[in-house]
Design a protein around this motif. Structure first.
Motif, PDB file in Angstrom:
ATOM      1  N   LEU A 155      11.180  10.771  -5.936  1.00  0.00           N
ATOM      2  CA  LEU A 155      11.259  11.843  -6.924  1.00  0.00           C
ATOM      3  C   LEU A 155      10.104  11.762  -7.920  1.00  0.00           C
ATOM      4  CD1 LEU A 155      12.816  14.217  -8.278  1.00  0.00           C
ATOM      5  CD2 LEU A 155      14.032  12.477  -9.612  1.00  0.00           C
ATOM      6  N   SER A 157       7.818  14.043 -11.110  1.00  0.00           N
ATOM      7  CA  SER A 157       7.904  15.103 -12.107  1.00  0.00           C
ATOM      8  C   SER A 157       7.472  16.444 -11.522  1.00  0.00           C
ATOM      9  CB  SER A 157       7.017  14.754 -13.308  1.00  0.00           C
ATOM     10  OG  SER A 157       7.067  15.767 -14.283  1.00  0.00           O
ATOM     11  N   ASP A 159       9.414  18.150  -9.438  1.00  0.00           N
ATOM     12  CA  ASP A 159      10.230  18.395  -8.231  1.00  0.00           C
ATOM     13  C   ASP A 159      11.723  18.469  -8.543  1.00  0.00           C
ATOM     14  OD1 ASP A 159       7.971  18.374  -6.693  1.00  0.00           O
ATOM     15  OD2 ASP A 159       8.227  16.312  -5.972  1.00  0.00           O
ATOM     16  N   GLU A 160      12.098  18.277  -9.807  1.00  0.00           N
ATOM     17  CA  GLU A 160      13.513  18.126 -10.155  1.00  0.00           C
ATOM     18  C   GLU A 160      14.373  19.298  -9.682  1.00  0.00           C
ATOM     19  OE1 GLU A 160      11.142  15.679 -13.044  1.00  0.00           O
ATOM     20  OE2 GLU A 160      11.044  17.744 -12.315  1.00  0.00           O
ATOM     21  N   GLU A 161      13.927  20.505  -9.954  1.00  0.00           N
ATOM     22  CA  GLU A 161      14.742  21.669  -9.607  1.00  0.00           C
ATOM     23  C   GLU A 161      14.884  21.815  -8.094  1.00  0.00           C
ATOM     24  OE1 GLU A 161      15.070  26.419 -10.766  1.00  0.00           O
ATOM     25  OE2 GLU A 161      13.661  25.108 -11.826  1.00  0.00           O
ATOM     26  N   ILE A 164      17.357  19.220  -6.857  1.00  0.00           N
ATOM     27  CA  ILE A 164      18.728  19.653  -7.160  1.00  0.00           C
ATOM     28  C   ILE A 164      19.177  20.692  -6.132  1.00  0.00           C
ATOM     29  CG2 ILE A 164      20.145  20.939  -8.817  1.00  0.00           C
ATOM     30  CD1 ILE A 164      18.599  19.528 -11.048  1.00  0.00           C
ATOM     31  N   ARG A 197      17.914   9.913 -13.201  1.00  0.00           N
ATOM     32  CA  ARG A 197      16.567  10.444 -13.434  1.00  0.00           C
ATOM     33  C   ARG A 197      16.584  11.956 -13.614  1.00  0.00           C
ATOM     34  NH1 ARG A 197      12.491   8.254  -9.081  1.00  0.00           N
ATOM     35  NH2 ARG A 197      11.068   9.371 -10.479  1.00  0.00           N
ATOM     36  N   LEU A 198      17.412  12.629 -12.845  1.00  0.00           N
ATOM     37  CA  LEU A 198      17.529  14.084 -13.001  1.00  0.00           C
ATOM     38  C   LEU A 198      18.150  14.421 -14.354  1.00  0.00           C
ATOM     39  CD1 LEU A 198      18.767  15.048  -9.408  1.00  0.00           C
ATOM     40  CD2 LEU A 198      16.518  15.525 -10.385  1.00  0.00           C
ATOM     41  N   TYR A 201      15.785  14.539 -17.220  1.00  0.00           N
ATOM     42  CA  TYR A 201      14.964  15.753 -17.294  1.00  0.00           C
ATOM     43  C   TYR A 201      15.755  16.931 -17.853  1.00  0.00           C
ATOM     44  CZ  TYR A 201      11.546  19.298 -15.967  1.00  0.00           C
ATOM     45  OH  TYR A 201      10.628  20.318 -15.987  1.00  0.00           O
ATOM     46  N   TYR A 202      17.085  16.906 -17.665  1.00  0.00           N
ATOM     47  CA  TYR A 202      17.937  17.987 -18.160  1.00  0.00           C
ATOM     48  C   TYR A 202      19.012  17.436 -19.091  1.00  0.00           C
ATOM     49  CZ  TYR A 202      15.858  20.824 -14.470  1.00  0.00           C
ATOM     50  OH  TYR A 202      14.975  21.499 -13.672  1.00  0.00           O
TER      51      TYR A 202
END
Length: 249
Positions: A155, A157, A159-161, A164, A197-198, A201-202
């Motif tokens: 993972l 930065s 690529d988070e969305e 998910i 980690r996700l 970010y949120y």
């Protein structure tokens, strides 16, 4: 005849054999799962060993003294260890891969060998909706855990969305709850780390700060409201996924 018009029958034959073997493997492991359930096995380890040993013939399951032979935890690694050194693995180009079935996916996944980064890019390239369609019956045994480990390790930065979305698509596949219950401790830990980690970010406090900015800056109401709404939707989805995957954050 141009060079591009020449059909490589040898390559086609190899792909056909790989697809047939993937189908046989899926059916074999699926049958083993039902046998294990009917036998009322006493533990998860016993259940998993039965499935992992499904490719062995009855005589192979005992040693020379007649005692049950212990099966390796990772049978794929064990098979690769005995592979001929002359066996040449040609790594495919990511742009060339468009699997539409479990057998095609398994074939392409194996062609990447131990390249976690390439496998990570493949998962993101396909996305959640395509993966949901490919594995609509169920994710092949052991693959869900491997997906989670690779997503956690690779993972990055930005690529988070997309990640998910991949997790969301996988959560809608057949027998998902059963596959989650069969994750090993290492795979469960990777899942926890991925959601941690996700979550960084949120974070929840980001939503309140964005709402405050919307109230104090009338000139930017429309733009800020859109960002806040998107973040809130993703945060809600992330929390729902944490529950589905059994992540205790």
């Amino acid at each position: 005849m141009e060079k591009s018009d020449i059909i490589n029958f040898s390559a086609l034959e190899k792909e056909l054999h790989a697809a047939l073997e993937a189908d046989r493997k899926y059916q074999r492991e699926n049958d083993a799962k039902f046998r294990a359930l009917h036998q009322n096995v006493a533990s998860y380890e016993e259940f998993r060993d039965i499935v992992l040993a499904s490719h062995l013939k009855p005589l192979d399951k005992k040693d020379i003294y007649g005692a049950p032979r212990k099966q390796p935890w990772n049978t794929v690694a064990a098979e690769l260890k005995h592979e001929s050194p002359s066996h040449e693995v040609v790594e495919p180009q990511l742009t060339e891969i468009e699997p539409r079935s479990t057998s095609e996916f398994s074939r392409d996944w194996r062609r990447f060998g131990g390249s976690s980064y390439e496998k990570y890019n493949l998962l993101l390239k396909l996305g959640g909706k395509t993966l949901q369609e490919i594995f609509r019956t169920e994710v092949c045994f052991g693959l869900l855990g491997e997906f989670l480990v690779i997503l956690s390790q690779c993972l990055k930065s930005g690529d988070e969305e997309t990640v998910i979305g991949v997790l969301d698509g996988l959560s809608k596949t057949g027998r998902f709850g059963l596959n989650v219950s069969l994750l090993s401790q290492a795979e469960q830990k990777a899942c926890e780390e991925l959601f941690n980690r996700l979550g960084e970010y949120y974070p929840s406090n980001n939503v309140s700060s964005v709402m405050s900015l919307e109230y104090n800056e009338p000139s930017g109401v429309c733009e800020v409201r859109h960002v806040e709404s998107d973040k809130t939707d993703i945060l809600v989805k992330l929390r729902a996924l944490m529950e589905k995957y059994g992540s205790q954050n």
